[in-house]
Design a protein around this motif. Structure first.
Motif, short mmCIF file in Angstrom:
data_model
loop_
_atom_site.label_atom_id
_atom_site.label_comp_id
_atom_site.label_asym_id
_atom_site.label_seq_id
_atom_site.Cartn_x
_atom_site.Cartn_y
_atom_site.Cartn_z
N ASN A 134 0.84 -1.19 0.00
CA ASN A 134 0.00 0.00 0.00
C ASN A 134 0.87 1.25 0.00
N GLU A 135 0.26 2.41 -0.11
CA GLU A 135 1.03 3.64 -0.33
C GLU A 135 1.86 4.05 0.88
N PHE A 136 1.58 3.50 2.05
CA PHE A 136 2.31 3.88 3.25
C PHE A 136 3.37 2.85 3.65
N ALA A 137 3.52 1.79 2.88
CA ALA A 137 4.40 0.69 3.25
C ALA A 137 5.87 1.10 3.20
N ASP A 138 6.62 0.57 4.15
CA ASP A 138 8.08 0.70 4.13
C ASP A 138 8.62 -0.68 3.75
N GLY A 139 8.58 -0.98 2.47
CA GLY A 139 8.84 -2.34 1.99
C GLY A 139 10.23 -2.85 2.28
N ASP A 140 11.22 -1.94 2.31
CA ASP A 140 12.59 -2.39 2.56
C ASP A 140 12.87 -2.60 4.04
N LYS A 141 11.86 -2.39 4.90
CA LYS A 141 11.98 -2.72 6.32
C LYS A 141 11.13 -3.96 6.66
N ALA A 142 10.61 -4.61 5.63
CA ALA A 142 9.78 -5.80 5.86
C ALA A 142 10.63 -6.94 6.43
N VAL A 143 9.94 -7.87 7.08
CA VAL A 143 10.61 -8.99 7.74
C VAL A 143 9.90 -10.29 7.36
N LEU A 144 10.67 -11.32 7.09
CA LEU A 144 10.13 -12.66 6.91
C LEU A 144 10.45 -13.47 8.16
N VAL A 145 9.44 -14.13 8.72
CA VAL A 145 9.62 -14.99 9.89
C VAL A 145 9.47 -16.44 9.44
N ARG A 146 10.47 -17.25 9.72
CA ARG A 146 10.49 -18.65 9.27
C ARG A 146 10.86 -19.55 10.43
N PHE A 178 12.33 -23.12 11.93
CA PHE A 178 13.20 -24.27 11.70
C PHE A 178 13.23 -25.10 12.98
N ASP A 179 12.71 -26.33 12.90
CA ASP A 179 12.73 -27.23 14.05
C ASP A 179 12.16 -26.56 15.30
N GLY A 180 11.04 -25.85 15.12
CA GLY A 180 10.36 -25.23 16.25
C GLY A 180 10.92 -23.89 16.68
N GLU A 181 12.02 -23.43 16.08
CA GLU A 181 12.61 -22.14 16.41
C GLU A 181 12.39 -21.15 15.27
N GLN A 182 11.99 -19.94 15.63
CA GLN A 182 11.69 -18.93 14.62
C GLN A 182 12.89 -18.00 14.39
N THR A 183 13.13 -17.71 13.14
CA THR A 183 14.19 -16.79 12.75
C THR A 183 13.60 -15.73 11.83
N SER A 184 14.03 -14.48 12.00
CA SER A 184 13.53 -13.39 11.14
C SER A 184 14.61 -12.93 10.19
N TYR A 185 14.18 -12.53 8.99
CA TYR A 185 15.10 -12.09 7.95
C TYR A 185 14.60 -10.78 7.36
N GLY A 186 15.50 -9.88 7.07
CA GLY A 186 15.12 -8.64 6.42
C GLY A 186 14.79 -8.86 4.95
N LEU A 187 13.79 -8.14 4.46
CA LEU A 187 13.39 -8.23 3.06
C LEU A 187 13.55 -6.86 2.38
N LYS A 188 13.62 -6.87 1.07
CA LYS A 188 13.74 -5.64 0.28
C LYS A 188 12.59 -5.58 -0.72
N LEU A 189 11.38 -5.35 -0.20
CA LEU A 189 10.20 -5.38 -1.07
C LEU A 189 10.13 -4.17 -1.99
N ASP A 190 10.55 -2.99 -1.50
CA ASP A 190 10.57 -1.83 -2.39
C ASP A 190 11.52 -2.08 -3.55
N SER A 191 12.68 -2.64 -3.25
CA SER A 191 13.65 -2.92 -4.31
C SER A 191 13.09 -3.93 -5.30
#
Length: 213
Positions: free
Chosen positions: A160-172, A174-187
């Motif tokens: 949407n028009e207010f999104a900060d896409g390059d500050k987005a995060v993916l949460v995944r 692994f074996d019951g433990e969650q890890t977050s990763y930075g995304l570059k959606l604007d890019s």
């Protein structure tokens, strides 16, 4: 200096999304996931779809049309057929469910042959990909084989028009433990940087904050 209600609301929403990132990601964080080539994406291991609450099933009992028909998977994960009530369906493959229906139906008919087809897909939470925050249409969708971040963003209509896409995060997980990763959606979406695309996995959560004003 007074802050407008619009800015206050945006600030509170951004804080809420930041708290959500912290809650779901726990202590394990990473800067970014490596992008993948088409060859790597297509080489991902297979996964098998399992039935989830909300799915629509078509059940065929060969030679017994009166027992065939379409049934929904209830919110409790069970189905009711014309011979059996409260049969657990969620978490099973269509083949597993077909064999179980055959076992139950064998009490009533001789050598039943059953086929189960999934018509409407919702999937279990473990096999969904979810997007929350500043997407045009935040939602949960069933993971599909070879799904990528770009596929997900197309499905939700982009940012949407207010999104900060390059500050987005993916949460995944692994074996019951969650890890977050930075995304570059604007890019990826606005600059066409295909290197910011990546292969998704069942259960992934994408959190998109709004820009701070």
């Amino acid at each position: 200096m007074l802050v407008s209600k619009r800015k206050q609301a945006a600030w509170l929403k951004a804080v809420g999304l930041s708290m959500a990132v912290a809650l779901v990601s726990g202590c394990s964080t990473s800067s970014s996931l490596p992008s993948v080539s088409d060859e790597q994406r297509l080489a991902q291991p297979d996964y098998e779809y399992v039935i989830g609450a909300g799915d629509s099933l078509q059940i065929f009992v060969w030679g017994n049309e009166e027992l065939s028909g379409s049934v929904p998977v209830r919110p409790d994960g069970k189905i009711t057929t014309r011979l059996v009530e409260d049969l657990e369906a969620s978490g099973k493959t269509s083949t597993e469910l077909a064999r179980e229906i055959e076992s139950v139906y064998s009490r009533y008919i001789k050598n039943p042959v059953v086929t189960v087809m999934v018509n409407g897909f919702v999937a279990t939470p473990e096999q969904q990909v979810r997007i929350v925050g500043a997407g045009v249409t935040p939602l949960s969708i069933p993971y599909r084989k070879h799904m990528t971040l770009l596929d997900l963003m197309v499905a939700v209509g982009g940012l949407n028009e207010f999104a900060d896409g390059d500050k987005a995060v993916l949460v995944r997980s692994f074996d019951g433990e969650q890890t977050s990763y930075g995304l570059k959606l604007d890019s990826l979406l606005r600059d066409g940087d295909i290197g910011a695309n990546l292969a998704l996995m069942p259960g992934d959560i994408v959190i998109i904050p709004e820009a701070w004003f």
